[in-house]
Write an enzyme that holds these catalytic residues in place. Structure first.
Site, PDB file in Angstrom:
ATOM      1  N   ASP A   4       0.813  -1.228   0.072  1.00 58.00           N
ATOM      2  CA  ASP A   4       0.004   0.038  -0.058  1.00 58.00           C
ATOM      3  C   ASP A   4       0.755   1.228   0.140  1.00 58.00           C
ATOM      4  O   ASP A   4       0.383   2.368  -0.646  1.00 58.00           O
ATOM      5  CB  ASP A   4      -0.720   0.045   1.299  1.00 58.00           C
ATOM      6  CG  ASP A   4      -1.516   1.185   1.719  1.00 58.00           C
ATOM      7  OD1 ASP A   4      -2.636   1.529   0.803  1.00 58.00           O
ATOM      8  OD2 ASP A   4      -1.213   1.816   2.767  1.00 58.00           O
TER       9      ASP A   4
ATOM     10  N   GLU B 207       5.891   9.625   3.725  1.00 57.61           N
ATOM     11  CA  GLU B 207       5.522   8.144   3.016  1.00 57.61           C
ATOM     12  C   GLU B 207       4.686   8.401   1.801  1.00 57.61           C
ATOM     13  O   GLU B 207       3.501   9.273   1.790  1.00 57.61           O
ATOM     14  CB  GLU B 207       4.450   7.592   4.054  1.00 57.61           C
ATOM     15  CG  GLU B 207       4.340   6.171   3.929  1.00 57.61           C
ATOM     16  CD  GLU B 207       3.755   5.082   4.830  1.00 57.61           C
ATOM     17  OE1 GLU B 207       3.155   5.852   5.888  1.00 57.61           O
ATOM     18  OE2 GLU B 207       3.631   4.054   4.947  1.00 57.61           O
TER      19      GLU B 207
ATOM     20  N   ASP C 139       5.058   0.203   3.817  1.00 58.68           N
ATOM     21  CA  ASP C 139       5.201  -1.001   4.645  1.00 58.68           C
ATOM     22  C   ASP C 139       4.862  -2.198   3.660  1.00 58.68           C
ATOM     23  O   ASP C 139       4.590  -1.991   2.543  1.00 58.68           O
ATOM     24  CB  ASP C 139       3.958  -0.861   5.849  1.00 58.68           C
ATOM     25  CG  ASP C 139       2.803  -0.583   5.147  1.00 58.68           C
ATOM     26  OD1 ASP C 139       2.482  -0.320   3.964  1.00 58.68           O
ATOM     27  OD2 ASP C 139       1.736  -0.573   6.098  1.00 58.68           O
TER      28      ASP C 139
ATOM     29  N   TYR D 272      -6.963   1.101   8.005  1.00 56.55           N
ATOM     30  CA  TYR D 272      -7.640   1.768   7.199  1.00 56.55           C
ATOM     31  C   TYR D 272      -9.153   1.510   7.520  1.00 56.55           C
ATOM     32  O   TYR D 272     -10.031   0.931   6.889  1.00 56.55           O
ATOM     33  CB  TYR D 272      -7.553   1.241   5.602  1.00 56.55           C
ATOM     34  CG  TYR D 272      -6.338   1.810   5.022  1.00 56.55           C
ATOM     35  CD1 TYR D 272      -6.234   2.977   4.660  1.00 56.55           C
ATOM     36  CD2 TYR D 272      -5.163   1.000   5.164  1.00 56.55           C
ATOM     37  CE1 TYR D 272      -5.043   3.606   4.020  1.00 56.55           C
ATOM     38  CE2 TYR D 272      -3.935   1.621   4.561  1.00 56.55           C
ATOM     39  CZ  TYR D 272      -3.890   3.085   3.999  1.00 56.55           C
ATOM     40  OH  TYR D 272      -2.729   3.276   3.502  1.00 56.55           O
TER      41      TYR D 272
END
Ligand SMILES: *[C@@H]1O[C@H](CO)[C@@H](O)[C@H](O)[C@H]1NC(C)=O
Ligand SMILES: *[C@@H]1O[C@H](CO)[C@@H](O)[C@H](O)[C@H]1NC(C)=O
Ligand SMILES: *[C@@H]1O[C@H](CO)[C@@H](O)[C@H](O)[C@H]1NC(C)=O
Ligand SMILES: *[C@@H]1O[C@H](CO)[C@@H](O)[C@H](O)[C@H]1NC(C)=O
Length: 502
Positions: free
Chosen positions: A77, A480, A80, A228
């Site tokens: 995603d 990120e 990670d 999420y």
């Protein structure tokens, strides 16, 4: 009268600012190519011989083995190594939408965009291959986040998580149905068999999502929240799935579904990604969690072109959405940094400028075909003004900002060096074949050195609301990258590559 004058003065000021700020035009073709290449760096599974992001190797080749289901493939995603299917499906839907709208401008990159979509849809066919189940995620997020490991070295639990009739997850299932329906249209000409496989699966998964209603929040609990967590409920994904299925099948059933449920959606209080109530109205939201604005813009095409459909409340909601964004709108509800970047509450801000600009651009093209404009009280917004606002956001990302910094890795002279990304920040398998275990990666995480592997095309969470950027791995909110930041940018860059003088 006074307001009309103010409006005129304001437009003059805006026009002047635009002229002053205009620097040498960007290389949108180059940025487009990189924005798609990024997805190769996020690939999970067995990499093909055509893989261009060469520092990445095969990983997670046994996903699903423990339960006898092949779940190999798909995308990591962000920084990670978990496969979160809910945001992955949203990114896929938007990549497919980018291609459906702007494929004619993609040139040689179209082939790569199709590969990027297929990498996801091949995986979603696996994740929906067991009747009565939809796989929602692969990888224990706590185990994964506790380690700083290359995907190729992963030895954390690759637990598969599924929703079912008894433990439903309508948001994740309906978003996968949306991704499959949108992608079926992408492959309709080039691969009709694959296209109909995707569409058939989409109808089945939508039916499952609708028939067994519930949120994966409740069914999967701490495995999906707070990662999420579905804040906005699942009705928006059901409508979004139905809207895509209507586009793909032209079956009245799906249109009636959208019309019959849209008013229930509007009653919902929408929450920001950090869980606080959103004040701008549900029609203003578009991202991996809330699909509201996307639904209205998506269906607006047929409403603007064909008077036989009842346009209420879709077109007025689409207009209201525009008015929450335009800087000069009296009902604006987003904020802009002094340097001009759009901000909304919650983390990973760059997802908002890319996703919302994508909708502005798409709506502008529909409005323009129908020769319509938007009124925000007494401020008039033409399609070309919408495009100009979207272009301003893209140009900020590519370097027109107070730090003169590109937020896309590998684009421009100055770009983020220490992105929060395990694979990018650890030495490559080629340069360091020895296994690096869970905590063995920590020194690379804490080091001040630039990342050794360029994740070309990755757009990071972006600067703070004062336009500052720390370029630090620990500041993951800023550093990120995610798939859903890049997916809408693919469509935007394709358009501006062809229309850079507008
Ligand atoms: C989808 O495929 C299944 C099994 O191959 C078939 O039974 C079903 O009729 C198909 N559905 C549609 C809508 O084509
Ligand atoms: C999901 O969980 C979050 C956090 O616990 C909560 O705020 C939200 O309302 C839940 N959403 C649904 C649809 O139940
Ligand atoms: C408008 O939509 C209706 C209902 O789907 C369809 O029958 C008609 O052919 C469409 N007209 C145009 C001009 O696209
Ligand atoms: C950014 O570029 C402009 C124009 O070249 C220059 O005036 C300004 O000092 C630069 N800012 C930084 C932070 O480098």
């Amino acid at each position: 009268m006074v307001r009309a004058t103010m409006t005129r003065v304001f437009s003059v000021v805006v026009a002047t600012m635009v002229m002053i700020l205009r620097v040498a035009s960007h290389d949108y073709a180059n940025a487009l190519s990189k924005s798609i290449l990024f997805f190769e760096g996020q690939r999970s599974g067995k990499l093909p011989s055509s893989q261009r992001m060469n520092w990445r190797k095969d990983s997670a080749l046994h996903d699903g083995d423990q339960i006898g289901v092949d779940l190999v493939g798909g995308y990591y995603d962000a920084g990670d190594n978990v496969k979160f299917n809910f945001p992955m499906a949203f990114s896929t839907t938007v990549l497919a939408w980018s291609v459906l709208e702007f494929d004619k401008f993609m040139g040689p990159e179209l082939k790569h965009a199709l590969e990027a979509i297929r990498w996801a849809t091949d995986y979603f066919l696996k994740a929906t291959s067991v009747p009565g189940f939809v796989f929602a995620q692969v990888g224990d997020p706590y185990g994964d986040h506790n380690c700083w490991e290359r995907p190729e070295d992963m030895d954390t639990p690759r637990t598969p998580y599924a929703v079912s009739k008894q433990y439903p997850g309508s948001e994740v299932s309906a978003e996968i149905a949306a991704a499959l329906a949108a992608s079926s249209m992408v492959f309709r000409i080039s691969d009709p068999r694959y296209s109909s496989t995707l569409l058939n699966r989409s109808t089945m998964i939508f039916d499952f999502a609708d028939r067994y209603r519930g949120s994966y929040n409740d069914s999967l609990g701490p495995w999906v929240c707070p990662f999420y967590c579905d804040f906005s409920g699942y009705l928006d994904e059901l409508l979004w799935g139905a809207a895509w299925l209507h586009k793909a099948t032209e079956e009245p059933y799906y249109w009636n579904y959208v019309v019959q449920n849209i008013h229930n959606l509007e009653k919902n209080v929408v929450l920001n990604v950090d869980g606080t109530p959103y004040e701008g109205g549900s029609f203003a939201e578009f991202g991996w969690d809330a699909k509201h604005a996307g639904i209205n813009i998506l269906v607006s095409k047929q409403l603007l072109m064909n008077g036989t459909y009842n346009s209420d409340p879709f077109l007025s909601n689409a207009d209201k959405f525009v008015c929450t964004i335009l800087p000069e709108s009296p009902t604006k509800s987003v904020t802009y940094s002094p340097g001009g970047l759009l901000f909304k509450p919650g983390g990973s801000n760059m997802q908002h400028p890319t996703a919302l600009s994508f909708l502005l651009l798409v709506y502008a093209s529909y409005l323009s075909n129908a020769q319509k404009i938007v009124h925000c009280d007494d401020v008039v917004a033409t399609p070309s003004r919408l495009i100009q606002v979207a272009k301003g956001q893209v140009d900020y990302i590519l370097g027109d900002n107070p730090l003169n910094m590109s937020y896309m890795v590998g684009y421009g002279e100055k770009f983020p060096q220490r992105i929060h990304h395990r694979g990018s920040s650890l030495p490559s398998i080629e340069n360091h074949p020895e296994h690096i275990d869970c905590k063995g990666g920590t020194p690379y995480y804490t080091s001040n050195d630039p990342n050794p592997n360029l994740l070309i095309g990755a757009v990071v969470g972006g600067p703070d609301v004062d336009d500052s950027y720390a370029d630090s791995r620990a500041e993951f909110v800023q550093s990120e990258p995610t798939t859903y930041i890049n997916a809408p940018l693919v469509g935007l860059l394709a358009y501006f590559k062809e229309h850079s003088s507008s």
